[in-house]
Structures are given as C-alpha cells and as structure tokens.
Design an enzyme around this catalytic site. Structure first.
Site, short mmCIF file in Angstrom:
data_model
loop_
_atom_site.label_atom_id
_atom_site.label_comp_id
_atom_site.label_asym_id
_atom_site.label_seq_id
_atom_site.Cartn_x
_atom_site.Cartn_y
_atom_site.Cartn_z
N GLY A 24 0.80 -1.22 0.00
CA GLY A 24 0.00 0.00 0.00
C GLY A 24 0.84 1.26 0.00
O GLY A 24 2.04 1.24 0.28
N GLU A 68 4.86 3.07 -6.69
CA GLU A 68 3.64 3.42 -7.44
C GLU A 68 3.55 4.93 -7.69
O GLU A 68 2.47 5.45 -7.98
CB GLU A 68 2.39 2.94 -6.69
CG GLU A 68 2.32 1.45 -6.47
CD GLU A 68 1.91 0.65 -7.69
OE1 GLU A 68 1.85 1.22 -8.81
OE2 GLU A 68 1.66 -0.55 -7.53
#
Length: 181
Positions: A24, A68
């Site tokens: 995450g 990311e």
C-alpha cells in the site's frame, strides 16, 4: 501539509489490515508538491521524517517515493479535484477481484460515498502500464484486479472513508454470494 494526520491515516490503514507488511501507499497533493509514503515502508510504523516529496513534474525533492509514484502522479495531473490518493490491498475487495466479482453497492453509505466503482485489469505492480490504465479511469474508487484498490479524495479523510466503505461493501457482497449458494 498536515504530517500528523498523514501518519495517523497510515497507521489506521495498517491497524485495520487494509495494508499488511510493506504493501500500500498514500499521497497528498498540496499546490505543486506531492507528499508520498516511501518505497518499502510499513505504513503502521511510518514517521513524519520518512514522508517523501515530489513535484508534479516527477522530480524527487526528498526521500525515495513509493514504487507506485507514477500512478499517483498521473492521477493528480489528470484530476484537479483530487488532493489525496490511498492505495491498499484490502482483503475482501482484492479477493473479489480475483474471482471476477464486481462489488455491489448494497447500503446507502455505499451509494453515497462510492457512487461508482471502476475496474482495471491486472498489470504488474509499480508498472507504467498500471499507472496509465488507472489514470484513465474517471471514478474515485478503482479496483486493481488481483492487486488492490485505489481511492481518490478531495482530501485524505475523504479518500480514507472511501477505503472503509468500499471494504464494507465488499464484505456485504461476499456474504450475499455465500447466502445465495
């Protein structure tokens, strides 16, 4: 940027098992700066000094941003209304994506907070293709097949609420599947 709130949200994500291990990532856009979780970080143990910074051109100002980062950057460039992004590996939402089951909006909260859910096929985590395909979506809540979820918000709390409500809807969808059998 409110670094204390950033850390608090990261800890909530970890404590509530929306992320495990180093999975995450979280970001906040403020002006032409983006504040992000660093690559490889464990969100439940993040400290204010760990928060990485980039500009909207992708230049790193501080630290080593999440793998990311391109996903965050491309969404911010496309969506002026978005100031926070949370990417989790929420268990039930992710599981449903592995069996090609769309999450149903079964409660008023689901319909109010989520409105519509977008879906992106599987692409390698951290890849440019994943970032591009996710940024093409217009929804604030996006399921990444076999990977996780991305929730966008006007601020960090807005994005966080979408993470919570989405996982609730996913649980209800799964329970519905079990009862119908």
């Amino acid at each position: 940027m409110d670094k204390k709130q950033f850390i608090k949200i990261c800890r909530k994500l970890y404590d509530r098992k929306y992320v495990v291990g180093s999975g995450g990532n979280v970001s906040v856009k403020e002006g032409d700066k983006i504040y992000l979780t660093p690559t490889g970080s464990i969100l439940g143990f993040l400290k204010e000094d760990d928060i990485a910074e980039m500009d909207l051109d992708g230049n790193v100002i501080k630290g080593k941003p999440t793998s990311e980062k391109n996903l965050h950057l491309m969404i911010y460039r496309k969506r002026n209304d978005i100031n926070a992004i949370i990417h989790t590996h929420s268990l039930i939402s992710t599981f449903l994506s592995t069996i090609n089951k769309e999450i149903e909006l079964l409660t008023p909260e689901g319909k109010i907070f989520l409105k519509k859910i977008g879906y992106v096929d599987y692409y390698e985590a951290g890849s440019l293709k994943l970032a591009e395909e996710t940024a093409k979506r217009d929804e604030d809540v996006i399921i990444l097949k076999n990977h996780g979820v991305v929730c966008l918000g006007k601020d960090l709390i807005d994005a966080y609420i979408k993470v919570e409500v989405l996982e609730e809807q996913a649980k209800l969808t799964l329970l519905n599947l079990l009862v119908k059998k």
